[in-house]
Design a protein around this motif. Structure first.
Motif, PDB file in Angstrom:
ATOM      1  N   HIS A 242       6.596 -10.226 -42.592  1.00 28.67           N
ATOM      2  CA  HIS A 242       7.880 -10.350 -41.898  1.00 28.67           C
ATOM      3  C   HIS A 242       8.792 -11.306 -42.624  1.00 28.67           C
ATOM      4  O   HIS A 242       9.962 -11.038 -42.857  1.00 28.67           O
TER       5      HIS A 242
ATOM      6  N   ARG B 186       9.997  -9.982 -45.862  1.00 31.32           N
ATOM      7  CA  ARG B 186      10.984  -8.930 -45.643  1.00 31.32           C
ATOM      8  C   ARG B 186      12.351  -9.541 -45.319  1.00 31.32           C
ATOM      9  O   ARG B 186      13.369  -9.132 -45.842  1.00 31.32           O
ATOM     10  N   LEU B 187      12.314 -10.538 -44.445  1.00 25.98           N
ATOM     11  CA  LEU B 187      13.590 -11.153 -44.056  1.00 25.98           C
ATOM     12  C   LEU B 187      14.223 -11.869 -45.231  1.00 25.98           C
ATOM     13  O   LEU B 187      15.434 -11.864 -45.399  1.00 25.98           O
TER      14      LEU B 187
ATOM     15  N   GLU C 244      16.319  -9.804 -47.587  1.00 28.82           N
ATOM     16  CA  GLU C 244      17.599  -9.271 -47.135  1.00 28.82           C
ATOM     17  C   GLU C 244      18.737 -10.212 -47.508  1.00 28.82           C
ATOM     18  O   GLU C 244      19.412 -10.760 -46.653  1.00 28.82           O
TER      19      GLU C 244
ATOM     20  N   VAL D 254      18.785  -3.285 -44.421  1.00 31.79           N
ATOM     21  CA  VAL D 254      19.303  -4.318 -45.308  1.00 31.79           C
ATOM     22  C   VAL D 254      19.403  -5.677 -44.623  1.00 31.79           C
ATOM     23  O   VAL D 254      19.399  -6.699 -45.299  1.00 31.79           O
ATOM     24  N   LYS D 255      19.513  -5.699 -43.321  1.00 34.25           N
ATOM     25  CA  LYS D 255      19.614  -6.991 -42.623  1.00 34.25           C
ATOM     26  C   LYS D 255      18.864  -6.912 -41.298  1.00 34.25           C
ATOM     27  O   LYS D 255      18.866  -5.873 -40.636  1.00 34.25           O
ATOM     28  N   THR D 256      18.277  -8.008 -40.942  1.00 38.04           N
ATOM     29  CA  THR D 256      17.674  -8.128 -39.615  1.00 38.04           C
ATOM     30  C   THR D 256      18.275  -9.348 -38.949  1.00 38.04           C
ATOM     31  O   THR D 256      18.263 -10.438 -39.529  1.00 38.04           O
TER      32      THR D 256
ATOM     33  N   LYS E  73      23.561 -13.518 -41.956  1.00 37.65           N
ATOM     34  CA  LYS E  73      22.690 -13.414 -40.783  1.00 37.65           C
ATOM     35  C   LYS E  73      22.672 -14.697 -39.953  1.00 37.65           C
ATOM     36  O   LYS E  73      21.815 -14.865 -39.087  1.00 37.65           O
TER      37      LYS E  73
END
Lengths: 476, 446
Positions: free
Chosen positions: A381, A384-385, A388, B323-325, B371
């Motif tokens: 996790h 992955r973050l 971005e 692409v973004k969380t 973000k």
């Protein structure tokens, strides 16, 4: 915006293949696509003009004002105004914002065709039956008609040597079809003696004349670029001509030599052609055939027949090509239906799940070394973050790189969506008269409106008639 | 698929449940009392909220305003000094290369009372004049976005309204309801179009107008997505979409694509013209997707999932990529929604933010690229289900299970223009009571 996702093989297809639908509202006689390609105007046998929404295949508006069959339709460049010419010797300019009649112009004879000027919706040119063509200025409520000549332009020497008979013949010539070039500076006119005239829209003088045939020129259509013209004449030959840039100031019409590029004909069956049109790029020429159920499609590169569109069981009259899609609409002569040909896109099942791939042949699956490694969820996790980190731009709107030039300007005219259009357009126009019992609608039912507002010239009449129609339907 | 979600993350349903939690009895007859109590509570609660912010000046000013509305002069001066100080702090923005702001300052301006049950959807009209709010009380209310005046209460649905969508010309509203129908409403008359869109055989959960207004797409609890011809009120096309209730739906800006999402965790992109699925986006965790929206330029898809995440997908490149969380809000149960907004200056220095409701009673604003949370708006007293941003101004409207619609304003970027006229309005929250004297009959009894 869907283009980036659609199968490129489907996009590469530029010629329609199969019947994909049909539209019906009354008995259609002439059709025309709007420039943006989302609307299709259909002139009916009873004088009503119906605007179809191509996206929903439904009726978007009905325009009432003609009492006889509609002969020709022409859209203004912004798609807000529609000019219809009918066999009641009237031409009507409609405002699609509210469906009102902006101008009604009466003529002393039947109208073959009426075309709006591409840059000025208050100017149109019309070819009249056994009369000279007219350029009509309707910016004022009282239209100003300028008569144009049909007699071909002759050189001075020719004129001196002309016999009386020839002069008399020239005088007897009438124009059967007129169209504006996309710049609006010239008018192409075809005559009943087979001449093609180029007329200046400003000076109203014939700049150039070319004799193509001895027969009547039935129809003339230009590509969007205005550099190619297709001509249908009653000698059963469809001709295409490549035009020079007519707006070029260096162009000398006196020395201009135009040559026929292709002659499309059916030598075996001696087919004659009802209506011709160009594909958006001018690459293809389509023609509907007289006493036959087919639409012929030729491509202009080699001049060969590439396709025959079929599937109807009736003769087709007007045939029109969508302004940017491989999509052809044609009117059935007997039923008055509008038939639509397009391309069927197969569902790509690889789109249904992200891990589906369409492959040509079987692949042996090779397991990755780390495929079944267990990794701590938290770490995945987090990684992955952290990945971005790219800049995303959710605001900038990219200009479209597609041929849909009109799609790009959102500020253009948008026709209001009406909710209470008189329906009555169901296929075959059947009405339920009881449980499981149906009958055809009686042929005259749609025509009552003619009695009440015929002759009235008020601009708002079109709308009030619509409302009347709606009320009647509800009551009934 | 846990149980709490399974019956439905339904806005209407949950709103009902909330109704039980709320001690205040909802009485049709004594409409005067709830009004009074509402305003009383307002006087109390915001104070508590503000004290939490350590902003004592705000606190005091707020109290002053609420206690004595006549003392406008005080408040106005207060606002001026505040706005000046803020302008000073943001002065670098006027220099040629303004730095990107790292926080936003939305302030409450209005509280719109009137709904008798939780608010499930809030939408600004495309022309920015109106706010429409849909509620589990079977009504839709149209408010003036400037004054908060209640313009219309649209009544006619037989069950809670889940979703509303404005027609592009701002003259019509379409609403989807638990009574399985979609209705069109005329904003000028406040009347429903006589023919409802009938076809779904379960709750209509999400709808969206096409940019031209000629089509409507709807997602339902019956797992289907229907494309409707608005003029004829008939189904044009049914998209064999999902294997679970369809939670959210949206049209791309040119109308050629439709995105739908469902509790099965899939986001599907459809071609409007052919009705074919062009792309399917799935996140590894397969969390139920409750709401989707295209980005303003149509190149990304924002999706709300029940694992307390918002994900921004690039659906174009490759097979589609997240692409973004965005995290920091809470979303386990309800189908929340939100919107894109802009901040900063004119286009070269304009940045995008995402606003979303949250189940911890706040509204969270994130910067799209970094973000980072730009601001948390606190004020609602229960989960915030619906958030929308004004099409041109720095205005946010939100609605939640606490039955009120709140409007928030940021003076950022436009205080030179509006301070003179609107300055007074922004002093404190304006409480607008949209309760009618006579309540509509409640179709399902108490």
């Amino acid at each position: 915006m869907n283009l980036s996702l659609v199968d490129p093989f489907v996009l590469a297809q530029d010629c329609p293949e199969v019947i994909t639908g049909r539209l019906r509202s009354g008995h259609s006689t002439s059709i025309r696509f709007s420039h943006r390609g989302d609307l299709l105007a259909s002139g009916r046998h009873d004088g009503i003009v119906v605007i179809f929404d191509i996206e929903t295949n439904g009726v978007a508006r009905k325009l009432r004002g003609h009492t006889r069959q509609i002969q020709s339709l022409s859209w203004s460049t912004n798609d807000r105004y529609l000019l219809s010419a009918g066999q009641d010797w009237k031409a009507v300019l409609w405002d699609l914002q509210d469906g009102s009649r902006l101008r009604t112009v009466r003529f002393e004879s039947a109208i073959f065709i009426a075309e709006i000027h591409p840059k000025n919706h208050n100017l149109f040119v019309a070819a009249l039956y056994e009369d000279q063509p007219v350029l009509v200025d309707i910016s004022e409520p009282i239209p100003v008609k300028h008569s144009l000549s049909s007699a071909p332009r002759r050189l001075q020497s020719e004129r001196d040597n002309a016999t009386e008979k020839q002069a008399a013949q020239d005088a007897k010539q009438t124009t059967t079809v007129t169209v504006f070039t996309p710049s609006g500076e010239h008018i192409l006119a075809g005559t009943n003696k087979g001449w093609l005239n180029i007329i200046s829209a400003k000076t109203h003088q014939i700049l150039y004349s070319l004799r193509l045939t001895n027969n009547i020129i039935v129809f003339v259509r230009l590509t969007l670029s205005g550099r190619d013209v297709v001509i249908n004449s009653s000698d059963r030959i469809v001709r295409t001509i490549h035009l020079p840039e007519l707006t070029d100031p260096k162009l000398d019409f006196d020395t201009l030599q135009l040559e026929v590029e292709h002659k499309f004909q059916d030598l075996v069956q001696r087919l004659s052609w009802n209506h011709v049109s160009f594909s958006p790029s001018g690459e293809y020429v389509t023609a509907s055939t007289w006493m036959n159920h087919h639409i012929y499609v030729w491509e202009r590169g080699q001049g060969s027949l590439v396709k025959i569109l079929e599937g109807t069981k009736e003769e087709l009259s007007a045939v029109e090509w969508h302004p940017f899609r491989p999509f052809v609409a044609a009117v059935g002569v007997d039923s008055g239906r509008i038939w639509l040909w397009s391309i069927l896109q197969p569902q790509r099942w690889s789109a249904l799940a992200p891990d589906f791939v369409e492959v040509e042949e079987n692949h042996e699956y090779i397991e990755h070394e780390d495929e079944f490694d267990i990794q701590p969820l938290e770490e995945i996790h987090k990684r992955r973050l952290d990945q971005e980190d790219e800049e995303v731009d959710v605001l900038t709107i990219e200009p479209q790189k597609t041929p849909m030039t009109f799609e790009a300007d959102d500020l253009g005219f948008r026709m209001p969506v009406l909710l209470d259009i008189e329906a009555s357009d169901s296929e075959d126009e059947v009405v339920a008269i009881g449980a499981g019992q149906f009958r055809r609608k009686s042929p005259g039912t749609g025509r009552e409106w003619m009695n009440d507002d015929e002759g009235a010239e008020v601009a708002s009449n079109g709308t009030s008639a619509t409302q009347n129609g709606t009320k009647r339907r509800r009551a009934g | 698929m846990d149980d709490s979600r399974d019956p439905s993350p339904k806005r209407g349903r949950e709103a009902d449940e909330y109704e039980h939690e709320d001690a205040r009895p909802r009485k049709r007859s004594s409409s005067g009392t709830p009004n009074g109590s509402a305003s009383y509570r307002l006087a109390q609660r915001p104070a508590r909220r503000y004290s939490r912010d350590n902003d004592s000046e705000d606190d005091h000013r707020y109290y002053r305003d609420r206690r004595s509305p006549q003392s406008g002069s005080h408040s106005r001066s207060g606002s001026r000094s505040r706005s000046q100080s803020r302008r000073r702090s943001r002065s670098p923005e006027s220099t040629p290369l303004p730095p990107k702001p790292n926080e936003l300052h939305y302030k409450p301006t209005m509280i719109l009372h009137g709904h008798k049950k939780g608010v499930s959807a809030v939408r600004f009209s495309p022309d920015g004049r109106w706010i429409a709010s849909a509620s589990a009380d079977c009504t839709i209310k149209i408010w003036d976005a400037k004054t908060g005046q209640l313009e219309h209460t649209l009544e006619g649905h037989l069950a809670g309204v889940n979703i509303i969508s404005w027609s592009p010309d701002s003259k019509m509203i379409a609403s989807g309801s638990d009574d399985k129908t979609i209705r069109l409403w005329n904003i000028t008359t406040g009347l429903a179009h006589p023919t409802p869109f009938v076809g779904h055989h379960n709750y209509v959960y999400s709808i969206a107008f096409s940019p031209k207004g000629n089509m409507l797409v709807s997602g339902s609890y019956d797992e289907a997505v229907f494309l409707w011809d608005v003029r004829a009120a008939r189904v044009m096309r049914s998209l064999p979409a999902h294997s679970d209730p369809v939670g959210g739906i949206d049209f791309v800006r040119d109308g050629t694509l439709i995105v739908s999402c469902a509790n099965d965790g899939l986001i599907r992109v459809w071609d409007t013209a052919t009705g074919q699925c062009l792309r399917t986006l799935v996140h590894e965790d397969n969390a139920p997707v409750t709401s989707v929206r295209f980005s303003p330029n149509g190149k990304y898809i924002l999706a709300w999932t029940l694992d307390s995440c918002l994900r921004l997908w690039n659906y174009i490149d490759g097979k589609g990529k997240c692409v973004k969380t965005y995290q920091g809000h809470m979303n386990k149960k309800y189908s929340l929604s939100g919107a894109f907004g802009t901040y900063g200056g004119e286009p070269p220095y304009q940045y995008a933010f995402i606003a979303s409701g949250s189940e911890d009673n706040t509204i969270v604003l994130w910067d799209v690229s970094s973000k980072n949370v730009l601001q948390r708006l606190e004020g609602h007293k229960s989960p915030v289900l619906a958030v929308d941003t004004h099409p041109s101004e720095h205005l946010i409207a939100s609605g939640g299970l606490d039955k009120v619609v709140r409007v928030w304003r940021s003076e950022e970027g436009q205080n030179e223009v509006t301070n003179g006229t609107n300055g007074t309005e922004e002093v404190g929250e304006k409480v607008v009571n949209g309760d009618e004297a006579e309540l509509p009959p409640y179709p399902f009894g108490e």
